[in-house]
Design a protein around this motif. Structure first.
Motif, short mmCIF file in Angstrom:
data_model
loop_
_atom_site.label_atom_id
_atom_site.label_comp_id
_atom_site.label_asym_id
_atom_site.label_seq_id
_atom_site.Cartn_x
_atom_site.Cartn_y
_atom_site.Cartn_z
N THR A 101 21.23 6.53 8.81
CA THR A 101 20.84 5.38 9.62
C THR A 101 21.03 4.09 8.83
OG1 THR A 101 19.20 6.76 10.74
CG2 THR A 101 18.99 4.39 11.01
N ALA A 102 20.70 4.12 7.53
CA ALA A 102 20.89 2.93 6.68
C ALA A 102 22.35 2.52 6.60
CB ALA A 102 20.33 3.19 5.29
N PHE A 103 23.25 3.48 6.48
CA PHE A 103 24.67 3.17 6.40
C PHE A 103 25.19 2.62 7.73
CE2 PHE A 103 26.49 5.62 2.52
CZ PHE A 103 25.51 5.06 1.72
N GLN A 104 24.68 3.14 8.84
CA GLN A 104 25.07 2.59 10.13
C GLN A 104 24.68 1.11 10.22
OE1 GLN A 104 23.34 4.99 13.23
NE2 GLN A 104 24.62 6.77 12.80
N ILE A 105 23.45 0.80 9.79
CA ILE A 105 23.00 -0.60 9.81
C ILE A 105 23.80 -1.42 8.81
CG2 ILE A 105 21.02 -2.13 9.53
CD1 ILE A 105 19.23 0.33 10.11
N GLY A 106 24.09 -0.84 7.65
CA GLY A 106 24.87 -1.55 6.63
C GLY A 106 26.23 -1.98 7.14
N LEU A 107 26.88 -1.13 7.90
CA LEU A 107 28.19 -1.48 8.46
C LEU A 107 28.05 -2.61 9.48
CD1 LEU A 107 29.74 2.07 8.86
CD2 LEU A 107 30.57 0.27 7.35
N ALA A 108 26.97 -2.60 10.25
CA ALA A 108 26.75 -3.66 11.23
C ALA A 108 26.53 -5.01 10.53
CB ALA A 108 25.55 -3.31 12.12
N TRP A 141 0.86 -1.19 0.00
CA TRP A 141 0.00 0.00 0.00
C TRP A 141 0.89 1.24 0.00
CZ3 TRP A 141 -4.81 1.69 -0.64
CH2 TRP A 141 -5.29 2.81 0.04
N PHE A 142 1.05 1.83 -1.19
CA PHE A 142 1.92 2.98 -1.39
C PHE A 142 3.32 2.66 -0.84
CE2 PHE A 142 -2.29 4.33 -2.08
CZ PHE A 142 -2.22 5.32 -3.04
N ASP A 143 3.89 3.48 0.02
CA ASP A 143 5.24 3.21 0.50
C ASP A 143 5.24 2.73 1.94
OD1 ASP A 143 4.45 5.63 1.57
OD2 ASP A 143 6.35 6.65 1.26
N THR A 144 4.18 2.00 2.31
CA THR A 144 4.09 1.45 3.66
C THR A 144 4.40 -0.04 3.63
OG1 THR A 144 1.78 0.69 3.63
CG2 THR A 144 2.17 3.04 4.02
N ASN A 145 4.41 -0.66 4.79
CA ASN A 145 4.61 -2.11 4.87
C ASN A 145 3.27 -2.84 5.01
OD1 ASN A 145 6.09 -4.52 4.94
ND2 ASN A 145 6.13 -4.53 7.17
N ILE A 200 25.53 -16.77 1.55
CA ILE A 200 24.96 -15.85 2.54
C ILE A 200 23.86 -15.03 1.87
CG2 ILE A 200 25.41 -13.93 4.11
CD1 ILE A 200 28.36 -14.88 4.16
N GLN A 201 22.68 -15.09 2.46
CA GLN A 201 21.54 -14.34 1.92
C GLN A 201 21.28 -13.10 2.76
OE1 GLN A 201 18.14 -16.58 0.45
NE2 GLN A 201 16.75 -15.23 1.58
N ILE A 202 21.20 -11.96 2.09
CA ILE A 202 20.90 -10.69 2.76
C ILE A 202 19.57 -10.21 2.19
CG2 ILE A 202 21.73 -8.38 3.30
CD1 ILE A 202 24.55 -9.33 2.47
N ASP A 203 18.51 -10.45 2.93
CA ASP A 203 17.16 -10.15 2.43
C ASP A 203 16.93 -8.65 2.33
OD1 ASP A 203 16.40 -12.79 2.21
OD2 ASP A 203 15.55 -12.89 4.22
N GLU A 204 16.39 -8.22 1.20
CA GLU A 204 16.01 -6.82 1.03
C GLU A 204 14.62 -6.71 0.38
OE1 GLU A 204 16.96 -4.39 2.45
OE2 GLU A 204 19.10 -3.93 2.33
N PRO A 205 13.60 -7.29 1.00
CA PRO A 205 12.27 -7.20 0.40
C PRO A 205 11.70 -5.79 0.38
CG PRO A 205 12.16 -8.19 2.58
CD PRO A 205 13.61 -8.10 2.23
N ALA A 206 12.29 -4.89 1.13
CA ALA A 206 11.70 -3.55 1.27
C ALA A 206 12.35 -2.49 0.38
CB ALA A 206 11.76 -3.10 2.72
N ILE A 207 13.29 -2.89 -0.47
CA ILE A 207 13.94 -1.90 -1.34
C ILE A 207 12.90 -1.11 -2.15
CG2 ILE A 207 15.22 -1.70 -3.51
CD1 ILE A 207 17.27 -1.83 -1.58
N THR A 259 15.85 -2.95 4.54
CA THR A 259 14.66 -3.60 5.09
C THR A 259 14.56 -3.39 6.60
OG1 THR A 259 14.58 -5.23 3.33
CG2 THR A 259 13.47 -5.81 5.39
N ILE A 260 15.67 -3.48 7.30
CA ILE A 260 15.65 -3.17 8.74
C ILE A 260 15.19 -1.74 8.95
CG2 ILE A 260 17.12 -2.83 10.77
CD1 ILE A 260 18.74 -5.26 9.90
N LEU A 261 15.65 -0.83 8.11
CA LEU A 261 15.24 0.57 8.19
C LEU A 261 13.75 0.71 7.92
CD1 LEU A 261 16.65 3.56 8.29
CD2 LEU A 261 16.13 3.52 5.85
N GLN A 262 13.29 0.13 6.80
CA GLN A 262 11.91 0.30 6.36
C GLN A 262 10.92 -0.34 7.32
OE1 GLN A 262 12.16 2.92 3.62
NE2 GLN A 262 10.24 1.80 3.61
#
Length: 773
Positions: free
Chosen positions: A588-595, A119-123, A611-618, A572-575
């Motif tokens: 904030t996304a870059f901080q999470i990306g480094l982690a 629904w638009f840009d929501t989850n 190794i799978q890095i899920d990004e369903p929210a891109i 996805t963690i951000l979204q």
């Protein structure tokens, strides 16, 4: 000055609707008991809003599954495959409704569910309306009338809410060529007018029609459709007060259309489109009209306490130009996207009082709306509620809990090298083919296996102290080994450990990262009965220690086959979190990306080769206006690459995406440079692959061959048909076989049956391609 709400959370403060729905689907309660639970939630919601002091309270914002599906049923937009379920009996309407939402496979019936997307840009997910050429609409469901009457019997005159006719059509999909769905407007409007007339005849004074399409890029034809729709509605209903609600962004070039609509009030979102207010107040035609302006000043999509000073400045400016009687106060959007009630958060070891004091959930946001309405009519600077609010805002701004110089410095030190793998995909693919020794059409699953009641109880018992950590881990290890043996027996090529230790794909990681805090009851509806409890990112993020390495290493040590390491990506963690609003989301996304990068490197060191890095929210993070896409996609892709680029060429990086229309962003998907991408395609019958074909996507792809969001078990033949479609656009050596998403929400019997069919389909495809070659 009227205060009102656009919509309220509908699953109940304790997720009563989720539990009742799942019991109904399992045959444990009947439809009367389900409707009793639904009615109780509606009544509680109305009473809560009445007690908050709102002037206008919504009805028909409740839904058993999805409000867009409700609209399809109201308008009789029922795809032909479901017509066999229509027999004129009102007690069968629920069967039809859930068949459209979830599919049906029983009593000789085998009908697929409708497509679902964001629904638009929501989850939040909605069921996509399906249209054919010359589509006929006829009033079928009277849900909106029934719920209005129900509230009336409770002594509450509500403001019924409907998805606006133009937005409803634009959200749908043409299921055949040769027509434009917006041309169906004249066929659809008689249904809306019929419903509105009946509401008016039963005493409705205000009706809210949601047209969030007003914040999108619209064609001239779409804009003319909006004008035509509301001209016809006004002509048919000259006395009914119509409020058109836009939200999720600014009106921008649609402002003149919105302000010219023949309506009584226009709602604007000032949390995501503050620039709209001065533009409207400079619009002489609107200013000189009698239309009311509804100011969405309380954020309906985040959990931070409203800054009264900022909101009251908006209100003050509107009153100065329009006068008090033409100004309305509301949340920015429906509160569907907010948790229910902050008062339910009683455990300070989970959510400290300091951080809790910065927050407001749906119930508290109602109080903010009424408080702002009252403060706007006083000298608010001396009011105690205003003073307390400003103290909370100031304490968050200056808190030492939030800022970590070492994290900020690490982000500032990122170089271009940190975004790049050692070599291009073509080189990596050759190395991986040699090292991993996978067959043609390798099979895998997306990550999670069914979370049974027993597995959930293990976590609950650990949390309550009924189970020691040692006993808990022993039981989880047993679940992992059992799932590995089952996958090996089935013949899956790349295994997963099942994620039995994880509560949620974002919450699990947030619990291991600093800068996050959690709630006990902060549930938000994702779709149907599916609820999520988003973490709250309140401060700078870093990884204190390894998060998944122990479990992944254990799983790999217990199988000779490859076992994937499973991570959730930074975007996805951000979204899927409630995000701090005091710094750019990119930071904030870059901080999470480094982690996540640190975790990926540690997984590789532990011997994990895939190794799978899920990004369903891109995709859902895209700004609603296309001109803003490039900036977002640049930093979103960089955040993923930052998380993935620390490993050697022989380590295969997967990513997963679902509910994504890729056509417009395929170049950015390719720029992520994952070795393998798995995507949702089954509900759309592989339509999404057109984007990969037209672009000539270079890397490997696993198009989902069955829909995990439905309990229906697809046949082997169905999966082969989908795989053969995929082979027409994907080279055979680049094609993977997998479900379209994780299996956490499914039951084991249907999971086992579906995966057996999937492996059979993969084996048959290998044989046929081998014969051809």
């Amino acid at each position: 000055m009227l205060s009102h709400n656009l919509g309220y959370p509908r699953v109940g403060s304790q997720r009563e609707l989720k539990k009742a729905s799942e019991q109904f689907w399992a045959g444990k309660i009947d439809r009367d008991e389900l409707q009793k639970v639904a009615r109780k939630i509606r009544h509680q919601n109305w009473e809560t809003q009445k007690n908050a002091g709102l002037d206008l309270i919504p009805s028909n914002d409740f839904s058993l599954y999805d409000h867009v599906l409700d609209t399809s049923l109201m308008a009789g937009a029922i795809p032909e495959r479901y017509h066999q379920l229509i027999d004129g009996k009102s007690n069968r309407e629920l069967d039809l409704y859930y068949a459209m939402a979830r599919g049906v496979q029983r009593d000789g019936l085998d009908i697929k569910a409708m497509e679902m997307t964001k629904w638009f840009d929501t989850n939040y997910h909605y069921l996509v309306p399906e249209f054919v050429k010359d589509q006929k609409f006829s009033r079928y469901s009277d849900k909106v009338i029934i719920e209005f009457e129900d509230a009336l019997h409770k002594g509450i005159l509500t403001k019924p809410v409907l998805v606006g006719p133009v937005t409803y059509l634009l959200l749908g999909k043409e299921k055949e060529a040769g027509f434009d769905k917006i041309d169906l407007l004249d066929n659809l409007l008689p249904v809306y007018i019929s419903v509105l007339k009946e509401l008016a005849s039963r005493g409705a004074e205000w009706v809210q029609l949601d047209e969030p399409a007003l914040v999108l890029d619209l064609t001239n034809k779409d804009k003319l459709a909006l004008q035509s729709a509301y001209a016809q509605i006004r002509e048919a209903l000259p006395k009914l007060k119509i409020l058109v609600a836009s939200y999720f962004g600014a009106l921008e070039d649609n402002l003149s259309i919105a302000t010219s609509l023949n309506i009584d009030a226009l709602h604007i979102d000032l949390t995501r489109g503050a620039e709209t207010l001065p533009q409207i107040l400079a619009d002489e035609a609107f200013v000189n009209s009698t239309k009311k302006l509804s100011l969405g000043v309380v954020d309906g999509r985040n959990i931070w306490k409203n800054d009264f000073a900022k909101s009251l400045e908006f209100v003050k400016k509107a009153i100065e130009v329009l006068g008090e009687n033409r100004v309305m106060i509301a949340p920015s959007s429906s509160l569907l996207h907010s948790p229910h009630d902050l008062d339910l958060e009683k455990n300070e070891s989970v959510l400290t009082q300091e951080i809790k004091n910065w927050m407001a959930f749906a119930k508290q946001k109602l109080s903010e709306v009424t408080a702002l309405s009252q403060l706007a009519q006083t000298d608010w600077t001396t009011d105690q509620s205003f003073i307390e609010n400003q103290k909370a805002i100031a304490s968050r701004r200056t808190s030492t809990l939030i800022h970590k110089p070492e994290v900020k410095n690490r982000v500032a030190s990122i170089s271009q090298h940190d975004f790049e793998r050692q070599n291009a995909f073509q080189v990596r693919q050759t190395i991986q083919l040699e090292k991993l020794k996978l067959p043609l059409f390798p099979s895998t699953t997306i990550g999670s296996f069914p979370q049974t009641d027993e597995v959930r109880q293990l976590r609950a018992n650990l949390k309550s102290g009924k189970l020691t950590l040692e006993d808990y881990e022993t039981r989880i290890k047993e679940e992992i080994v059992s799932s590995l043996r089952w996958q090996e027996e089935l013949g899956i090529d790349v295994l997963v450990h099942g994620e039995f230790e994880r509560n949620d794909m974002v919450e699990y990681f947030g619990e291991s990262l600093s800068g996050f805090v959690f709630t006990q009851n902060g549930w938000v509806q994702s779709y149907g009965s599916r609820c999520v409890k988003p973490p709250v990112i309140f401060g700078d993020v870093e990884r204190p220690g390894a998060m998944t390495v122990k479990w992944s290493a254990f799983a790999q040590a217990n199988s000779e086959k490859l076992v994937k390491g499973m991570l959730t990506g930074p975007v996805t963690i951000l979204q899927w979190s409630f995000v701090r609003d005091d710094q750019p989301r990119k930071d904030t996304a870059f901080q999470i990306g480094l982690a996540i990068r640190d975790e990926v490197v540690d997984l590789e060191k532990a011997g994990i080769k895939v190794i799978q890095i899920d990004e369903p929210a891109i995709r859902e993070g895209l700004p609603l206006r296309k001109y803003a896409w490039r900036n977002y996609l640049t930093w979103a892709v960089d955040a993923f690459r930052l998380s993935a680029a620390g490993v050697a060429d022989q380590t295969q990086i997967h990513t997963h995406m679902c509910y994504s229309e890729f056509n417009d962003i395929i170049d950015s998907i390719a720029a992520m440079d994952a070795d393998v991408i798995t995507i949702e395609t089954s509900r759309s019958q592989m339509e999404l692959l057109d984007a990969f074909a037209n672009f000539n996507y270079p890397n490997e792809i696993g198009p989902g061959v069955y829909d995990i969001h439905s309990p229906r078990v697809p046949t082997v033949d169905e999966m082969i048909v989908l795989l053969e479609k995929a082979l027409k656009v994907i080279p055979s050596r680049n094609l993977w076989v997998n479900p379209d998403c994780g299996l956490k929400t499914r039951k084991w019997p249907e999971t086992e049956a579906a995966l057996r069919n999937m492996i059979t389909a993969a084996n048959l495809l290998r044989e046929s391609v081998s014969v051809e070659q």
